[in-house]
Scaffold this active site. Structure first.
Site, PDB file in Angstrom:
ATOM      1  N   HIS A  23       5.617   0.366  -8.920  1.00 48.79           N
ATOM      2  CA  HIS A  23       5.941  -0.900  -9.369  1.00 48.79           C
ATOM      3  C   HIS A  23       4.830  -0.987 -10.208  1.00 48.79           C
ATOM      4  O   HIS A  23       4.944  -2.395 -11.330  1.00 48.79           O
ATOM      5  CB  HIS A  23       6.098  -1.757  -8.482  1.00 48.79           C
ATOM      6  N   ASP A  48       7.812   3.096  -3.481  1.00 45.70           N
ATOM      7  CA  ASP A  48       6.570   2.457  -4.274  1.00 45.70           C
ATOM      8  C   ASP A  48       5.113   4.135  -4.918  1.00 45.70           C
ATOM      9  O   ASP A  48       4.343   3.229  -5.018  1.00 45.70           O
ATOM     10  CB  ASP A  48       6.186   1.738  -3.735  1.00 45.70           C
ATOM     11  N   SER A  80      -4.066  -2.266  -6.817  1.00 42.78           N
ATOM     12  CA  SER A  80      -2.070  -1.273  -5.952  1.00 42.78           C
ATOM     13  C   SER A  80      -2.831   0.050  -7.047  1.00 42.78           C
ATOM     14  O   SER A  80      -2.667  -0.126  -7.747  1.00 42.78           O
ATOM     15  CB  SER A  80      -0.752  -2.002  -6.989  1.00 42.78           C
TER      16      SER A  80
END
Length: 476
Positions: free
Chosen positions: A110, A140, A213
């Site tokens: 993402h 992911d 992230s």
């Protein structure tokens, strides 16, 4: 106030005990300084740029230096209709880490999703334009490559060896603040999250925020044990719940991405649900284990092997299924084309079937079937507290089912169960045997012998899904 010698020595001894306890406590707390200095070199900052062609108002026009763009880019649309169009640049920030000296980098899918350009900034301030080797939305995980050599490389550990309560450290770029170090403990392992069927997440209480992230999660030996991926938050910021992708899962994915740019996964064509204690009792199982098959894809591998709705899959490829969320991961990790054995529970008997595993295709959005319900006279199932009606031949044809009863009204004790108006009762399960719901009279006959506090399990059709629902303690 007069202090005698005995009281003085007692007071002094107490001070010594407190000092000793404080010294012991300080020695027991971990020191992250060496780890942060040594392993911080393998952590990279990732910035992306996407050209947004607007047909309407850009809902979140983040500036180049606004790290909140990474959060909103994942969860909110960029455009709103009805406003002037044009083009603009959307920028976001994330983290990653080096897994080879020649420039391979792991991050979250993402973080780079939809990016036109990806820029990687190393710990020594050098910047490189990165190529996206491949990304996998289901886990992911994304693999990047920069044109460099002689780079520091992260030491990889084993997420399987992690213990709940163990100290872990995250290094990343929260809100754009590069090489920020935060620490906490492993809160749980093997967490299943909604819509995330292929990752047994590591849950931690490490402070993680937008920009973290894709960054690494280290154990105290300086080994990467996970990739920081998600947070649970009501505000958009850290609230004590962080989730990381186990490094073992990530490395399996990157191996396939490096080889072919995509990930191949197995599938057998079933929809499953968890086995609760009530469902285990209804199906005649000694304990809640395995995964209940709600529906079987026509012509799919499971259907070809003879698996039916209502079967409970107990083992797959000699691996015991303790919880339903384990089955999708095991099947996905099986090479397409493999022939495997599955142990299923049907009508109180365990049996084995042989399946040829298929290959999972790209995500498809299910299309709802048309056709409404024709008005019919309501019929009562008093012990369930329901008003139902039988489906017409045309409704059964449109839904592709042989029989069923549609719920028109919910009353009484059934309100405690997960039933909704419009649900279609396909079957009643008793002692592991599934009885197809053909008429109201038949259902009432099945329920009549049951005691007042008995539990009843129903197979329900809801939209395109089938689920088992247990009604606890039916009435007189």
């Amino acid at each position: 106030m007069r202090l005698d010698m005995k009281s003085f020595f007692s007071f002094f001894a107490g001070l010594l005990l407190c000092a000793t306890a404080l010294a012991e406590a300080s020695r027991s707390l971990p020191d992250f300084a060496d780890l942060a200095e040594r392993e911080g070199q393998v952590v990279v900052n990732i910035s992306t740029t996407q050209i947004v062609r607007r047909h309407g108002f850009q809902a979140f026009p983040f500036s180049e230096n606004d790290p909140m763009g990474e959060l909103f880019r994942r969860f909110f649309p960029r455009d709103m209709p009805g406003m002037p169009g044009g083009e603009s640049e959307s920028r976001s920030l994330g983290s990653g880490f080096l897994i080879s000296s020649d420039g391979y980098i792991l991050t979250n899918a993402h973080v780079i999703d939809g990016a036109d350009t990806v820029t990687v900034r190393l710990n020594d301030r050098r910047e490189f334009r990165a190529n996206v080797v491949g990304s996998d939305r289901r886990t992911d995980v994304a693999l990047l490559k920069i044109d460099a050599s002689g780079l520091p490389v992260a030491k990889l550990g084993s997420s399987d060896k992690l213990r709940v309560g163990e100290w872990v450290v995250a290094i990343g770029s929260p809100f754009g603040f590069e090489n920020s170090v935060t620490a906490g403990i492993v809160s749980a392992k093997g967490r299943a999250l909604p819509q995330e069927n292929y990752v047994p997440f590591i849950q931690t209480d490490v402070p993680v925020n937008p920009g973290n992230s894709g960054g690494p999660l280290f154990n105290m030996s300086g080994e990467v044990v996970g990739i920081n991926s998600q947070i649970y938050s009501r505000s958009g910021g850290y609230m004590g719940l962080s989730f990381a992708i186990p490094i073992d899962v990530a490395m399996e994915v990157q191996t396939q991405l490096r080889a072919s740019g995509r990930v191949s996964r197995g599938r057998i064509g079933v929809v499953i649900q968890e086995v609760t204690r009530e469902l285990a009792e209804s199906f005649g199982l000694e304990k809640p284990t395995g995964a209940i098959v709600n529906s079987v894809e026509k012509g799919g591998p499971a259907a070809e092997a003879g698996i039916e709705a209502g079967d409970v899959i107990l083992q797959f490829d000699n691996k015991i299924i303790n919880r339903s969320d384990e089955l999708p991961r095991i099947i996905a990790a099986t090479k397409p084309g493999s022939k495997v054995k599955a142990s299923i529970w049907r009508k109180g008997v365990s049996r084995e079937v042989l399946l040829t595993v298929g290959e999972m295709q790209e995500d498809r959005i299910p299309v709802a079937r048309g056709g409404g319900r024709a008005p019919r006279a309501e019929r009562e199932t008093p012990r369930l507290g329901l008003s139902v009606s039988e489906l017409s031949a045309e409704q059964r044809r449109q839904l592709g089912i042989a029989s069923g009863l549609v719920i028109e009204e919910i009353r009484s004790n059934v309100a405690r169960a997960d039933l909704r108006v419009g649900d279609i009762i396909l079957a009643v399960v008793q002692n592991g045997v599934s009885h197809e719901a053909k008429s109201v009279e038949q259902i009432n006959r099945l329920l009549a012998p049951l005691g007042k506090n008995a539990n009843v399990t129903l197979l329900i059709r809801r939209g395109e899904q089938q689920i088992f629902v247990t009604v606890k303690g039916i009435g007189d």
